[in-house]
Design an enzyme around this catalytic site. Structure first.
Site, PDB file in Angstrom:
ATOM      1  N   GLU A  47     -11.406 -10.331  -5.829  1.00  9.30           N
ATOM      2  CA  GLU A  47     -10.691 -10.468  -5.334  1.00  9.30           C
ATOM      3  C   GLU A  47      -9.577 -11.786  -4.597  1.00  9.30           C
ATOM      4  O   GLU A  47      -8.275 -11.742  -4.881  1.00  9.30           O
ATOM      5  CB  GLU A  47     -10.267  -9.206  -3.688  1.00  9.30           C
ATOM      6  N   ASN A  97      -4.436  -6.645  -8.106  1.00  5.89           N
ATOM      7  CA  ASN A  97      -3.354  -7.262  -6.674  1.00  5.89           C
ATOM      8  C   ASN A  97      -3.839  -8.564  -5.999  1.00  5.89           C
ATOM      9  O   ASN A  97      -2.709  -9.534  -5.687  1.00  5.89           O
ATOM     10  CB  ASN A  97      -3.284  -5.618  -5.258  1.00  5.89           C
ATOM     11  N   ASP A  98      -4.507  -8.250  -4.753  1.00  2.00           N
ATOM     12  CA  ASP A  98      -5.336  -9.646  -4.152  1.00  2.00           C
ATOM     13  C   ASP A  98      -5.290 -11.139  -5.825  1.00  2.00           C
ATOM     14  O   ASP A  98      -5.737 -11.604  -4.921  1.00  2.00           O
ATOM     15  CB  ASP A  98      -6.345  -9.728  -3.148  1.00  2.00           C
ATOM     16  N   ARG A 105       1.633 -10.856  -1.992  1.00  2.00           N
ATOM     17  CA  ARG A 105       1.848  -9.807  -2.654  1.00  2.00           C
ATOM     18  C   ARG A 105       3.044  -8.669  -1.749  1.00  2.00           C
ATOM     19  O   ARG A 105       3.572  -8.544  -2.239  1.00  2.00           O
ATOM     20  CB  ARG A 105       0.833  -8.650  -2.680  1.00  2.00           C
ATOM     21  N   ARG A 115      -9.992   4.309  -0.911  1.00  6.38           N
ATOM     22  CA  ARG A 115      -9.980   3.348  -0.165  1.00  6.38           C
ATOM     23  C   ARG A 115      -9.940   3.721   1.357  1.00  6.38           C
ATOM     24  O   ARG A 115      -9.158   4.492   1.346  1.00  6.38           O
ATOM     25  CB  ARG A 115      -8.222   3.286  -0.016  1.00  6.38           C
ATOM     26  N   HIS A 163       0.791  -1.466   0.095  1.00 12.29           N
ATOM     27  CA  HIS A 163      -0.351  -0.162   0.155  1.00 12.29           C
ATOM     28  C   HIS A 163       0.820   1.425   0.105  1.00 12.29           C
ATOM     29  O   HIS A 163       0.207   2.227  -0.333  1.00 12.29           O
ATOM     30  CB  HIS A 163      -0.780  -0.098   1.544  1.00 12.29           C
ATOM     31  N   CYS A 165     -10.069  -2.655 -10.470  1.00 14.02           N
ATOM     32  CA  CYS A 165      -8.786  -1.216  -9.789  1.00 14.02           C
ATOM     33  C   CYS A 165      -8.207  -1.438  -9.332  1.00 14.02           C
ATOM     34  O   CYS A 165      -7.380  -1.027  -8.912  1.00 14.02           O
ATOM     35  CB  CYS A 165      -9.867  -0.582  -9.062  1.00 14.02           C
ATOM     36  N   ARG A 175     -14.829   2.070  -1.322  1.00 13.83           N
ATOM     37  CA  ARG A 175     -15.340   1.161  -1.011  1.00 13.83           C
ATOM     38  C   ARG A 175     -15.496   0.762   0.932  1.00 13.83           C
ATOM     39  O   ARG A 175     -14.387   2.407   1.407  1.00 13.83           O
ATOM     40  CB  ARG A 175     -13.783   0.263  -0.879  1.00 13.83           C
TER      41      ARG A 175
HETATM   42  C1  PEP Z   1      -6.566  -5.046  -4.897  1.00 13.28           C
HETATM   43  O1  PEP Z   1      -7.003  -5.610  -4.133  1.00 13.28           O
HETATM   44  O2  PEP Z   1      -6.040  -5.031  -6.413  1.00 13.28           O
HETATM   45  C2  PEP Z   1      -6.960  -3.690  -4.824  1.00 13.28           C
HETATM   46  C3  PEP Z   1      -7.362  -2.594  -5.503  1.00 13.28           C
HETATM   47  O3  PEP Z   1      -7.304  -3.257  -3.214  1.00 13.28           O
HETATM   48  P1  PEP Z   1      -6.363  -3.251  -2.433  1.00 13.28           P
HETATM   49  O4  PEP Z   1      -4.782  -2.725  -2.978  1.00 13.28           O
HETATM   50  O5  PEP Z   1      -6.340  -2.012  -0.609  1.00 13.28           O
HETATM   51  O6  PEP Z   1      -5.950  -4.215  -1.266  1.00 13.28           O
HETATM   52 MG    MG Z   2      -7.255  -5.810  -2.463  1.00 17.69          MG
END
Ligand code: PEP
Ligand code: MG
Length: 559
Positions: free
Chosen positions: A430, A453-454, A464, A295, A188, A501, A331
């Site tokens: 996710e 990402n997740d 990650r 976020r 993050h 996203c 979110r």
């Molecule tokens: C993701 O997981 O791709 C996402 C956008 O949420 P975050 O990166 O905040 O976990």
């Molecule tokens: Mg995520």
């Protein structure tokens, strides 16, 4: 010149002095004192400095954020000067002959417990404030530099790693770039750096040495190199590169106000990811067409106690009204995993990424969830709101969350508080479970937003956060892309729209693939809007079938 190599996670070239981020560690010693008057004066001195610091913080917050937020620091100032608070400290120093640190620390516990035991929720929340103020005074007494940037000039910030809560509290006008020994591109902090448009490099390991403190460095967030004491040639070369990037940026400026559609007229929405209401400015400057992901957990991370309904309402209202009728998807709180908050008092977990996080917390702490939903629905009267739930795995979770939305709407109605009937409800895809179940989930919601990402982390069983996984964490993996295609097909078969996203949305190598599989919206950091628009405008949909075909059948390079 020394060159150290890490992983570039946010592009840009910057030059400036290196500054090591210092974490606050306050070790409190307890001892008796002879000269109680001198000890009392020592406390008074620390108290005066704390009040000055708080005054400055309130001023800065008023100028940069708003009156409401500045009030917090004014409350802290009042607490630091509170007569009862002072009396307790004076008693422990003068009557019990204890040192000032012990007196502040004990008083902090007594007052925090007293506030926490009150029925009134406003007073309850003051417990965290009194702890915060006392911590500030203790740091001053112990001579500890507060975590932050104690420099008059902008610097390149170095650290072993930076938690999102630490990053967000830094004075952005003082930061030229971030470089860290650990961390990864999808952490993050890297995401925040991209949102802020600041070059960042992670994974420098042991080669990032404290002895470089104060020395001039050039960071190249594109190739992940840090040049310490750069020589003449490198400086000239890097400054040229910097100018080149600025020129490139100017070229992109011409795309402002233009549509995000392919040469043959296929339009896709380019939205932005943000972490705070102040980021709306960057969305507008970069001509984002909406907000695809706010976020909201950063509101919680940036606070020493649960943000109240009122505080959240103000933040969401600001985002929605500043967006002037463009869609903003907020979110619900996605805490847990790498985003830990002390005051949530979450149990320690062996595997936090797979633990009690995101919607799972909301559904187990309905009061806290309801506060956020009330704030969201109240704010919905001020713009075009979408609410999105993170980390869904099952249909029942979505139904439970939606049921609470209905309860909240009924409550607001009964209270005569306005809200919009047109709030779209969506979920993040996710987890592989959500992707596989997307045919069923699509019947429950208005939209999907894929958190790649997740989704990559859970599909490939790759943390990650772990930079050592290198090529194993590959968001281009056909397993991830096939899941995305499945999600798009299921969304469209059920008449709902679908976006991405996660960071992958900004990956220009995949733009054509995303358009081919039918993604309707791509949400990226504000600085990535114009490069993405430029890419979309350079494409056609001619190869759509071929791309889909090869995605499904020809993945030889990955086997
Ligand atoms: C993701 O997981 O791709 C996402 C956008 O949420 P975050 O990166 O905040 O976990
Ligand atoms: Mg995520």
């Amino acid at each position: 010149m020394i060159t150290i190599q890490g992983k570039g996670v946010s592009t840009g070239v910057e030059v400036g002095p290196l500054y090591f981020y210092r974490r606050q560690k306050t070790e409190i010693k307890t001892y008796t004192v002879e000269d109680v008057e001198a000890e009392w004066l020592r406390f008074k001195g620390a108290q005066a400095i704390a009040i000055q610091q708080l005054e400055k913080l309130a001023e800065k917050t008023r100028a940069e954020v708003g009156e409401e937020e500045a009030l917090l620091f004014e409350t802290h100032q009042m607490m630091a000067e509170d007569l009862d608070y002072e009396e307790s400290i004076e008693f422990i120093i003068k009557e019990e002959k204890m040192n000032a640190e012990e007196a502040v620390s004990r008083t902090s516990v007594i007052f925090a417990e007293m506030f926490a035991s009150m029925d009134d929720s406003y007073m309850k929340e003051r417990a965290a404030d009194v702890k915060d103020v006392s911590q500030r005074i203790l740091s001053i007494l112990c001579g500890v530099v507060q975590g932050g940037i104690d420099s008059d000039v902008p610097v390149v910030v170095a650290a072993d790693d930076l938690a999102p809560s630490e990053t967000i509290q830094l004075d952005k006008s003082k930061i030229l770039g971030f470089i860290t020994a650990y961390g990864s591109g999808s952490s993050h902090t890297a995401i925040l750096a991209r949102t802020m448009g600041i070059p960042a490099i992670v994974g420098l390991g042991d080669s990032l040495k404290e002895e470089y403190e104060g020395r001039e460095v050039i960071v190249d967030g594109g190739n992940g190199a840090v040049y310490v004491d750069p020589d003449e040639d490198t400086s000239v070369h890097m400054m040229k590169k910097r100018e080149e990037q600025i020129k490139q940026r100017k070229l992109l400026e011409e795309l402002k106000g233009k549509t995000s559609e392919t040469k043959d007229g296929h339009a896709v929405k380019v939205y932005c990811n943000i972490g705070s209401p102040e980021d709306v400015h960057a969305v507008q400057v970069n001509d984002g067409e909406g907000i695809g992901l706010f976020r909201s957990e950063f509101l919680y991370l940036n606070s020493s106690t649960y943000p109240t309904e009122e505080e959240q309402f103000e933040a969401y209202k600001k985002v929605l009204s500043d967006m002037n009728g463009q869609r903003a998807i907020i979110r619900t709180c996605d805490i847990g995993a790498d985003k830990q908050i002390d005051y949530f008092e979450l149990p320690k977990e062996e595997n936090p990424a797979m633990g009690l996080r995101a919607l799972r917390i909301s559904l187990t702490r309905m009061d806290f969830f309801k506060t956020q939903l009330r704030a969201l629905f109240r704010a919905s009267a001020y713009g075009k709101l979408g609410i999105m739930f993170p980390m869904v795995t099952s249909v029942w979770e979505v139904r439970d969350a939606k049921r609470l939305c209905e309860t909240v709407k009924k409550e607001l109605e009964a209270e005569g508080i306005p809200y919009s009937e047109n709030v779209q409800i969506g979920i993040m895809i996710e987890t592989p479970a959500a992707a596989v179940m997307s045919d069923r989930l699509a019947k429950e919601v208005d939209f999907f937003s894929c958190g790649t990402n997740d989704l990559t982390q859970y599909t490939l069983a790759c943390d990650r956060q772990n930079n050592d996984l290198g090529r194993f964490y590959n968001p281009h993996h056909p397993a991830v892309l096939r899941l995305l295609k499945m999600v798009c097909d299921n969304a469209h078969a059920n008449g709902i729209w679908v976006g991405i996203c996660g960071e992958l949305a900004a990956d220009l190598e995949l733009t054509e693939t995303f358009l081919a599989i039918g993604v309707d919206e791509l949400s990226v950091s504000p600085r990535a809007v114009l490069p993405l628009r430029s890419q979309i405008r350079s494409l056609t949909m001619e190869n759509k079938e071929k791309i889909v075909e090869s995605l499904l059948n020809d993945f030889a390079p990955y086997i």
